[in-house]
Each structure stands twice: as C-alpha cells, then as structure tokens.
Design a protein around this motif. Structure first.
Motif: not given
Length: 420
Positions: A31-45, A375-388
């Motif tokens: 996201v924005n050229g940087k590797e994401v922080i990936y917190f959704t391995g409980n949904s798709l690894g 806040l969820f959208k802010y995290l996603m837009d800034n490269g933190v992939i979380v689940d709502w």
C-alpha cells in the motif's frame, strides 16, 4: 519479559527470533509502495514464495505427460494427497492414517455428519456455540431438517453469561451434562472466529463422550494456530480449512480427521465414491465398495492436485519449524501486541477492550469504544490490513510465520495517529 513500546526494543525481539527468516518466505501486498502490516492470516494467509514451484511442477508434468502424469509424474497425481498426510497429522496431533485432504470445509463437515450424526428418537440433539460461524449454523440446521427434525428442538446453543464476551468452560460442561442422554453430537468451532477464544477441547470432548455423544470440531481457526492432540483426546472427527493459518491459498482444500477406531470398517455409513475404495482394486472397476483402511475411505472423487500443491508447499514449512516453535512465538508476539494496544490507549485516552480471553491463539478481537469504522478505514488506507466485524470490532491476528515485532510497533504508531 518487560516489554517496551519502542522501535529499538521491537528490533531486538526480531533479532533473536528464530523464525524471523521465514518472513522472507512470503509475498506481502503493498500500500503506497510499502509492504503492509498483515493481521488477517486468520482469514487468508499470505502466499509462500515456494508455492509457485510446486504448481509449476504439476503444470509441466501435465504438459509433458498428459494423462500419464497420474502414475509417472515425479509426484504422481493419483496418490498426491498422501504426501500431505504425515505433515498434516503432526499439525493436528493425529496418526497419519487418521487424516486426509479433500473437498472444502463445510462440504467435509456435511460428509462427516453422515457418519457421525445418527439421531434416534431418544438421542438426537446437537450442542454448538451460539452465533457459530454462519456456515456451521446452516450446516447443522440443514442436517437436522434432513433427518426430519426441528432445529429449534434439536439444536442446543451454548450461551455466554450476560455482559460477557466469552464462554465459560464450566457452563459448557454443565450444559452437556444437562442434555445428557438426549445428546447425539457436540460440534463446536474449536477457536471462535469472532472473539478468538480457544475452547477447552480436551475437557469438553471427555465430558461429552461420558454422556455417550459423538464429538466433532470445526478447526477452521485452530489448525496451524493452536496445539491440537485430536487422537489422544478421543475426538471422533474434525475438519479444517487450509487457507488461513496454513497458507494454502483462497478457498483451498480441507483437511479431515477421523479417529482410528472408525477406520477399515464397512459398517460405518458414508457417502461413498471411487477414490475411497481400496487402491489395490480401484482400477478393476468392481461394483462393491471396499473402503480404504485409513481416512481416505471418506474421499469421494480424485483430489485436485493443482489445489493440493500449495498446501503441500506450506506444510513443508510446518515440517521445518514445528508447531511448538510457532506457538512459542505466537504467545510472545500476541502479548506484545496486547501491550502495544494498552500503551496506545494510555497515550491517547482511547479505550480498546480486548474481548479475547486468555484462552487464545493468534487472534485478538478488539472492541473500539468511541471509535468507529473510520478508524478501520484509516488503518487500511495506511497499510495495516485488519478485519472488521460488526458492530464495532477489529480482529488482529499476527501470524508467527511472517509477522514481526517491528510490525507490532509500527501498527501502534499508525493506530495512534488515526485516533480522533
């Protein structure tokens, strides 16, 4: 260990992490050229980099050998699924002959209930957790209706106490004993998808078996995440998907466990097909079904090897690392994440209520008091992939194979900047 909310401390943890090198074994979205922080391995690894070579091998064999690939490929297709059995058995605490891979999760639970949900006029009830994952709810409702029963009467749901976000083991055991001789089956998600709670599977299995019931576990969020010992616990059956913590790819094949006491028996009701019959006589095209002597007897059709290849690639890493090492890092990184949340809460006066109890695996479910989907959208837009999850929960799952301690620190800083 006394944690610190600093980049230097997180870097120190990564420097001594024996699994740190495996981060480079995975592809990360950007996201924005940087590797994401990936917190959704409980949904798709994430995709392991070695996966491609496993798929390419089959594609090459198909190109060069065509139908002969079934028997003459380097990894022959007709028994390709057998390559997965031994490493998969280690992940779930089973004997090799007790596991197989086939179909997808809910399909397999349906097939297993044909064998293990055999209601009688006296013993016909199923116990499950309230608000189970919808697919499990649909599964049990339809199975009960298939047998001509009323779900409102046949399905007993385990309730949480008023005002609490988790199930108490003593309440679960009490309900099992209360239903008693009417209980045909206990079928629960071993790790709850919403709050991340790990049920006391061994204890629940024991008490349910004492009541004369069958016991099955949906391990969609358990396999590759928590310590399992299905054989020793005396579990009758279990199934899991492979695309969450086991990184096999979207919608990929499901693993199945069937306790050895049910193997090599012709008196077990099953929906049967060609691939469940004995290998030695399969191509004689005989009219009578002769079940395989292992869990493969529940297979119906030949397994899709292009789907199994990514699963085999991931299982190779589980073989290299072992569940003990994964669980050790999991426990530390989840505690560090919890610490970061608490520290950011103090710094911003925000309230983050962790509704996941201490009986947990990789996941923290966080109730965002005073913070909404913005806040969820802010995290996603800034490269933190979380689940709502409605109404106001984000799920964070720092998978130990590829998440780093530095990820946890940076997440805290992004979270802090997004709080209003």
């Amino acid at each position: 260990m006394i944690f610190q909310n600093s980049l230097e401390f997180a870097q120190q943890l990564d420097a001594v992490d024996p699994l740190a090198k495996y981060r480079n074994e995975f592809y990360f979205p950007k996201v924005n050229g940087k590797e994401v922080i990936y917190f959704t391995g409980n949904s798709l690894g994430l995709q392991p980099k070695r996966t491609q070579s496993y798929i390419d091998e089959i594609m090459s064999d198909w190109k060069e050998l065509a139908v002969e690939g079934h028997f003459h490929a380097k990894k022959s297709w007709w028994d390709y699924h057998e390559l997965l059995a031994a490493p998969m058995a280690k992940v779930v605490g089973a004997k090799t002959q007790e596991v197989t891979v086939m179909n997808t999760l809910t399909v397999n639970l349906h097939l297993l209930m044909v064998s293990f949900y055999r209601p009688t006029p006296k013993r016909f009830k199923i116990i499950c957790e309230e608000k189970a994952f919808p697919s499990d709810q649909y599964l049990m409702n339809s199975q009960v209706k298939f047998h001509g029963l009323d779900p409102d009467n046949a399905i007993v749901t385990l309730k949480k106490r008023v005002g609490e976000h988790f199930w108490r083991t003593e309440d679960v055991l009490e309900k099992i004993k209360e239903v008693g001789e009417e209980l045909a089956l206990v079928l629960i998600g071993g790790v709850n998808y919403y709050n991340g709670q790990v049920f006391q599977m061994q204890q629940i299995t024991k008490v349910a078996k004492e009541q004369g019931a069958m016991v099955g576990w949906d391990l969609a969020h358990g396999a590759g995440n928590v310590a399992l010992n299905l054989h020793e616990w005396g579990v009758d059956f279990a199934a899991w998907c492979s695309y969450k913590y086991m990184n096999s790819g979207p919608g990929n094949a499901s693993g199945v466990f069937i306790h050895e006491q049910y193997l090599d028996r012709k008196d077990i009701p099953r929906l049967e097909g060609w691939w469940g019959t004995k290998k030695e006589t399969r191509f004689l095209m005989e009219p009578e079904f002769q079940p395989m002597e292992n869990a493969d007897a529940w297979q119906i059709s030949n397994p899709p090897v292009l789907s199994l290849a990514p699963y085999l690639a991931s299982l190779e890493m589980f073989e290299e690392v072992g569940m003990d090492a994964l669980i050790k890092k999991r426990d530390t990184i989840v505690r560090y994440l919890e610490f970061i949340l608490q520290e950011i809460g103090k710094e911003t006066n925000a309230t983050f209520q962790i509704i996941t109890p201490k009986e947990r695996g990789c996941q923290l479910s966080v109730l965002l008091h005073g913070q909404g989907k913005e806040l969820f959208k802010y995290l996603m837009d800034n490269g933190v992939i979380v689940d709502w999850r409605e109404p106001n929960v984000i799920r964070l799952a720092p998978a130990p194979f590829y998440c780093s301690y530095v990820d946890m620190f940076h997440f805290g800083q992004i979270l802090k900047s997004g709080i209003k």
